[in-house]
Each structure stands twice: as structure tokens, then as C-alpha cells.
Write an enzyme that holds these catalytic residues in place. Sequence first.
Site, short mmCIF file in Angstrom:
data_model
loop_
_atom_site.label_atom_id
_atom_site.label_comp_id
_atom_site.label_asym_id
_atom_site.label_seq_id
_atom_site.Cartn_x
_atom_site.Cartn_y
_atom_site.Cartn_z
N CYS A 179 25.96 37.32 38.14
CA CYS A 179 27.04 36.48 37.63
C CYS A 179 26.89 36.23 36.13
O CYS A 179 27.84 36.37 35.37
CB CYS A 179 27.08 35.16 38.39
SG CYS A 179 28.35 34.06 37.78
N CYS A 233 30.50 37.63 36.51
CA CYS A 233 31.53 36.60 36.26
C CYS A 233 31.63 36.14 34.81
O CYS A 233 32.74 36.09 34.26
CB CYS A 233 31.25 35.34 37.08
SG CYS A 233 30.38 35.58 38.62
N LYS A 285 32.44 38.90 32.14
CA LYS A 285 33.78 39.39 32.50
C LYS A 285 34.85 38.40 32.06
O LYS A 285 35.85 38.75 31.46
CB LYS A 285 33.83 39.63 34.02
CG LYS A 285 35.15 40.08 34.62
CD LYS A 285 36.12 38.98 34.94
CE LYS A 285 35.58 37.83 35.74
NZ LYS A 285 35.30 38.08 37.14
N TYR A 334 38.43 43.50 43.46
CA TYR A 334 38.24 42.50 42.40
C TYR A 334 37.91 43.13 41.06
O TYR A 334 38.59 42.91 40.06
CB TYR A 334 37.06 41.59 42.76
CG TYR A 334 37.31 40.53 43.77
CD1 TYR A 334 37.60 39.23 43.37
CD2 TYR A 334 37.20 40.79 45.12
CE1 TYR A 334 37.79 38.22 44.29
CE2 TYR A 334 37.39 39.80 46.06
CZ TYR A 334 37.68 38.51 45.64
OH TYR A 334 37.88 37.52 46.56
N GLU A 393 40.33 43.42 37.73
CA GLU A 393 39.98 42.59 36.58
C GLU A 393 39.78 43.46 35.33
O GLU A 393 40.29 43.15 34.26
CB GLU A 393 38.73 41.76 36.89
CG GLU A 393 39.05 40.69 37.94
CD GLU A 393 37.88 39.82 38.33
OE1 GLU A 393 36.73 40.16 38.02
OE2 GLU A 393 38.12 38.76 38.97
N HIS A 437 55.18 16.71 35.06
CA HIS A 437 56.17 17.53 34.40
C HIS A 437 56.00 17.53 32.89
O HIS A 437 55.73 16.47 32.34
CB HIS A 437 57.58 17.00 34.75
CG HIS A 437 58.67 17.85 34.23
ND1 HIS A 437 58.97 19.09 34.77
CD2 HIS A 437 59.54 17.65 33.21
CE1 HIS A 437 59.99 19.61 34.09
NE2 HIS A 437 60.34 18.77 33.15
N GLU A 487 53.23 21.71 39.06
CA GLU A 487 54.19 20.84 39.75
C GLU A 487 54.97 21.59 40.83
O GLU A 487 55.48 20.98 41.77
CB GLU A 487 55.17 20.17 38.76
CG GLU A 487 56.15 21.12 38.10
CD GLU A 487 57.09 20.41 37.14
OE1 GLU A 487 57.61 19.34 37.48
OE2 GLU A 487 57.30 20.93 36.01
#
Length: 451
Positions: free
Chosen positions: A45, A50, A53, A180, A184, A440, A445
Site C-alpha cells: 500500500c 494505494c 497510485k 482495479y 486506475e 446544498h 445531496e
Amino acid sequence: MSEAAWDYDLFVIGAGSGGVRASRIAAAHGARVAVAEEFRVGGTCVIRGCVPKKLLVYGSHFAEELQDAANYGWTVEKMTFDWAKLRDAVLRDVDRLNAAYTSTLESNKVERFLERATVVGPNTVRLASGREITAKYILIATGAWPVRPSFPGAEHAITSNEVFHLETLPKRVVIAGAGYIALEFAGIFNALGCHVTVVNRSETLLRGYDAALRDRLLQITMARSIEYKFNCPFERVEKREDGSLAIHLGGQTQALEADVLLVATGRRPKTDGLGLEDVGVELGEKGEVLVDATGRTNVPSIYAVGDVTDRVQLTPIAIREGQAFADRVFGGKDTRISYDCIPSAVFSQPPLAAVGLTEGEARNRYGSVKVYTSDFRPMKNIFGHRPERGLYKMVVDAASDRVLGIHMIGPEAPEILQAAAIAVKAGLTKAAFDDTVALHPSMAEELVLLK
Ligand code: NDP
């Protein structure tokens, strides 16, 4: 053997996310802990996954931001990009994290052996230097390793291990796989101006994600000029004198020309040569260490956590498994991990994120489900003259009104989904979402305005 007769209470093999967490928590509970790492402290990672990346995703995303800047009144003159600068900055950050993880181990008094360790007995490991060390418990946390498919010329391909170190930015990238890592890096290279072709063995991308999101990602990324070839096996790859590659695919008359072939066809548990079978530890078909719900193997002194067990190959799960192991074995706490409702994200461009059941899974399991969707063009895209639309989908059990899954594709989807995942995990109903006032203007939302 008395406790003190062991060299350590715990010997961990692998200083990645799971191994480091287990080491430091066990040490904090008073255990004498050592960890062996043959590469760099931090694991996949941090070192080649991760974190670097995500930095490349951020780096490549500037292309879009800078383009849009003109709509907000900015004049950006002479836009240039320097791959070596980004690459080196990312690698410096990896060095920083490597140092931070190392210092965490040091400050928790975990002894480090920066060499390969193998298991030679239920309580004994052997270091590459030949030294044998005994421990009351051994924890296998060696992670997983990219699978390199076998076809003639596969050695000319790189994996996600090497992609962070490319000398130059390739003009043409072919990516094998549509999971994945493939999606990516397709997004990163595409945003940086490379021509990207994604080639997969099946007709699908991102197996396991909701079909509507996968379709939307395909549509948007094709419009962004990523090419796809589905149902295409690799036949052979030839390297030309100028370094370029000719990639021959089944069913295609013409070879694909590329500067880089990235294979991203899954990751296999890293147990080769670890000695586990020799001491009687049962492994599964992919070489994964088979463990019970507490992470214990069939050899009572040997445990395993993280990708090497091939349960869920995600960093936060490895960390939880490492923590639970240390708390249970050295802290006297019976911590169990819930593998239910694990949120996940693909940092493609745009990113997608999901938690809970897909519509298909929910229909199979619950029969009657209600599906609410919002198919909208984010304000940012409208102003940026981008036709791309976001898609949010909520899957609800018709009988109880409980939200079973949320699936999202669009800007910042992973950031928004992390918070929504709490509600799904907590078993909240669609009515609870409806009761919540919208914030908002935001994209999030949409989640409380689904009709
Ligand atoms: P994935 O499992 O995501 O995807 C593998 C892809 O390769 C699929 O498209 C699959 O095809 C194809 N494939 C599988 N086996 C073969 C084969 N033998 N020959 C040819 N093609 C094959 O793997 P990745 O390598 O992308 O990632 C590994 C793991 O790492 C992920 O599962 C994930 O757990 C983790 N990861 C998580 C990330 C995140 O959380 N954002 C980022 C990166 C990795 P098919 O269409 O048949 O499925």
C-alpha cells in the site's frame, strides 16, 4: 518451553499494513516482537500501491483542472508536464512514509530484520543470513504479488511494481486486465496524454461492481479516448529493436503497438518458498494461507493476516486483522472483524465507489427490492463544458425499507461514499436518508434527494 525461553513472543514476517499494525499493537500489549521485511517497511500500500497510485491520480487530474481553469477566468500559459518530476516527488513521499513506518516500529521497540525470513518450524524462522530465531507465535503477513500471465514475451511486460519507476512517460500503453489496477492506471495514463488500450480476457470490466456503474465508466472513459478490447487473449509479445512492443492478441489480425505493456491480472498470495507447507500449514489453491475466523492456521502457533490469506485484498482489512490478532493474542480481547458492508472504491477517472449489495445481488437475496437512481450532471462538469454525468444508485429492501447498497460514480465518489457507508453499515432505512436535509449545493445531496 517457558515463555522466556523463546527469543521473542511474536515474530512477524512482512512489514506491510497488517504486519506493522500487529507488531506495534502486540508490543504495546507488552510482547517482545520482531519483524522481518525483505524489501521496504510499509508494504504494498505504502511502497507500490494505494499511496503512490493516489498521488499519481492527483497529479494526472491537474490536466482536467487546468483545462477547466479557463472557464473560471484563469489564463494558464504554456502548460507542460514533466513525468520525471512527478515520479521523483512521489518516490520521495514513499521514502518519507517508509521512514515514518520504520520509526513507528522503533518507538514501539519492535526489532527489525531487513532480510528475508522463512518458516522452518512451528516456532522457528530462519533469516536469509542463516540465523534461526524462535518465537511463541509466528505471524505471516507477506501480502500478495502481481500475477504475471504466461504467454511468449510476457517478460517484456511490467507490473504495478515497476510502473511507478518508468524512465519516461510512454506514448502508447496497453494494459492487460480490467480490474482495479488496470482501470486506475488507464485513467492516470490517459489523463497524462498517453494512448491507452485496455485488453481483457472476458467481456466485462470491474467484475463485482454494479452493472450500471460499470457501463457508465466504460462510456465515459471511451469518450475520453481509452480503447477497450474484450474477450481478447494475449498470444505473444515481441520486443522490437527500438524498444517498442508488438502485442499479438487472439482474434485480431493486426498486432497492437505499444511502448509499455502493463499486466494487471490479479495478485496472488505471497507464500512461495516461505516454508509453510514443510511445517504443515495448509494452503489453498492460490497459495493463500488458510485461517479460521481468528486468523489462526491449522498449526496453532502460526497465524496470518492480510492479503496473504486472500479473504479481502484491501489495506484497511489487513490493518483490522493485524489489530484484532494482536488484541486477541496479547491483549486478551476477543475482537472479531465484520466483513459485512466493506466500502470500496476504484480511483479511475471518474472514480467509482460502492458499499453493500449490488442490485443483482440484492434481487437474488431479498427478492423484492426498490432501486433509486440519480443520473445527474455535476455543476462542475456543466461549468467545465463536460458532458459527463454522475450516477448514484441506492438499493433498498422493499419489505423493511433498509438500504442494502449504495453505488456511485462521479467526482469525489469515494469521499462521499465513505460517509454514506456508515449509514448502510448501521442498517438505516431509505426514510432516514429522506429525513436528512440536503447540503446544498453539493453532489452528496443527491443521496438524500433520491426519488
Ligand atoms: P482484479 O482482480 O481487480 O482484476 C483482475 C483483472 O484481470 C480482471 O479483469 C480479470 O478478468 C483479469 N484476469 C484475472 N486473471 C487473469 C488471467 N489469468 N489472465 C488474464 N486476465 C486475468 O486485480 P488487480 O490486479 O487489478 O488488483 C488486485 C487486487 O488489489 C484487487 O482485487 C484489489 O483487491 C486490490 N486493489 C485495490 C485497489 C483499491 O482499493 N482501489 C486498487 C488496486 C488494487 P475478469 O474480467 O475475468 O475478471
